[in-house]
Design an enzyme around this catalytic site. Sequence first.
Site, short mmCIF file in Angstrom:
data_model
loop_
_atom_site.label_atom_id
_atom_site.label_comp_id
_atom_site.label_asym_id
_atom_site.label_seq_id
_atom_site.Cartn_x
_atom_site.Cartn_y
_atom_site.Cartn_z
CG HIS A 160 -1.92 -1.07 1.27
ND1 HIS A 160 -1.91 -2.05 2.22
CD2 HIS A 160 -2.98 -1.33 0.46
CE1 HIS A 160 -2.94 -2.87 2.03
NE2 HIS A 160 -3.60 -2.46 0.96
CB VAL A 189 5.26 -4.63 -2.87
CG1 VAL A 189 6.29 -4.46 -1.76
CG2 VAL A 189 5.13 -3.34 -3.69
#
Length: 301
Positions: free
Chosen positions: A55, A194
């Site tokens: 995020h 990620v």
Amino acid sequence: MTEPTAHPAGTAPGTAGPAAAPPVVVSTPEELSALRPSLGRIALVPTMGALHSGHRRLIAAARADADSVIVSIFVNPLQFGPGEDYQRYPRDLDADVAACAAEGVDVVFAPTVEVMYPGEQLVSVDPGPMGQVLEGEFRPGFFAGVLTVVAKLFHLVRPDTALFGQKDAQQLAVIRRMVRDLAFGITVLSIPTVRDPDGLATSSRNAYLSAEERTSALALSRALLAGADASVTGPIGILTAARAVLAEAEAATPPVAVDYLALVDPGTFGEVTGEYRGEAVLAVAARVGATRLIDNVPLTL
């Protein structure tokens, strides 16, 4: 809710750094509307909270693309099926707001279920054929729930751009299709998946894993890497290499229970044939213990 906070003199909305103001936290459409004229070009990062490094990477990309960044935090009941983890999904608004402050977010929109769904939601967004395969097959109604809440967020926030992670590749694809087909006039941007240092794709659900389960779960990223390394051999070679890794994981302790492994066209999410050439996505979903994980890697054949 905090009161709207003015940006320090000489600091434009969306400017990170020591002088950046803490985010304004709002929970209603009326509060959003009151703020919007002062925000300039807006980038929206929709989330369900439990913010992690993935995020934060999205927020950083949003900051580079807009004057102001809005992060929405809402655990959407429409995208959870019976027996899924809606009730236990991690929720910590204070920690999420602190993470947003550290990343220089301008506004946090944290509505309640009653605000987002003031009555029974009789109308929803149909994801079409792309939403019926893979995740759509294993989680019936999931993409209708995702698209419905994203459409509502787009209407409420009225962003210029919205950012989503490549880890949820099928979700990203159906959102882009909705934006195109329904003429939302919003630019959808994405960032690569990620990963934690051990290779596991970052996810709020990783917190459910025990140490032993996490070790088994690493087979997902290893399988994708094996498939990517075999990309010159074509679709059959890619899937064969990835399946070999997953077969070992299915016999591990604790075992990995695979829902699907598929090589698909990123535009349609239909599975590609043996002669396919071009862009593709190798996607996997599996359960380790009570936790269901997804991962994928983009490939060029």
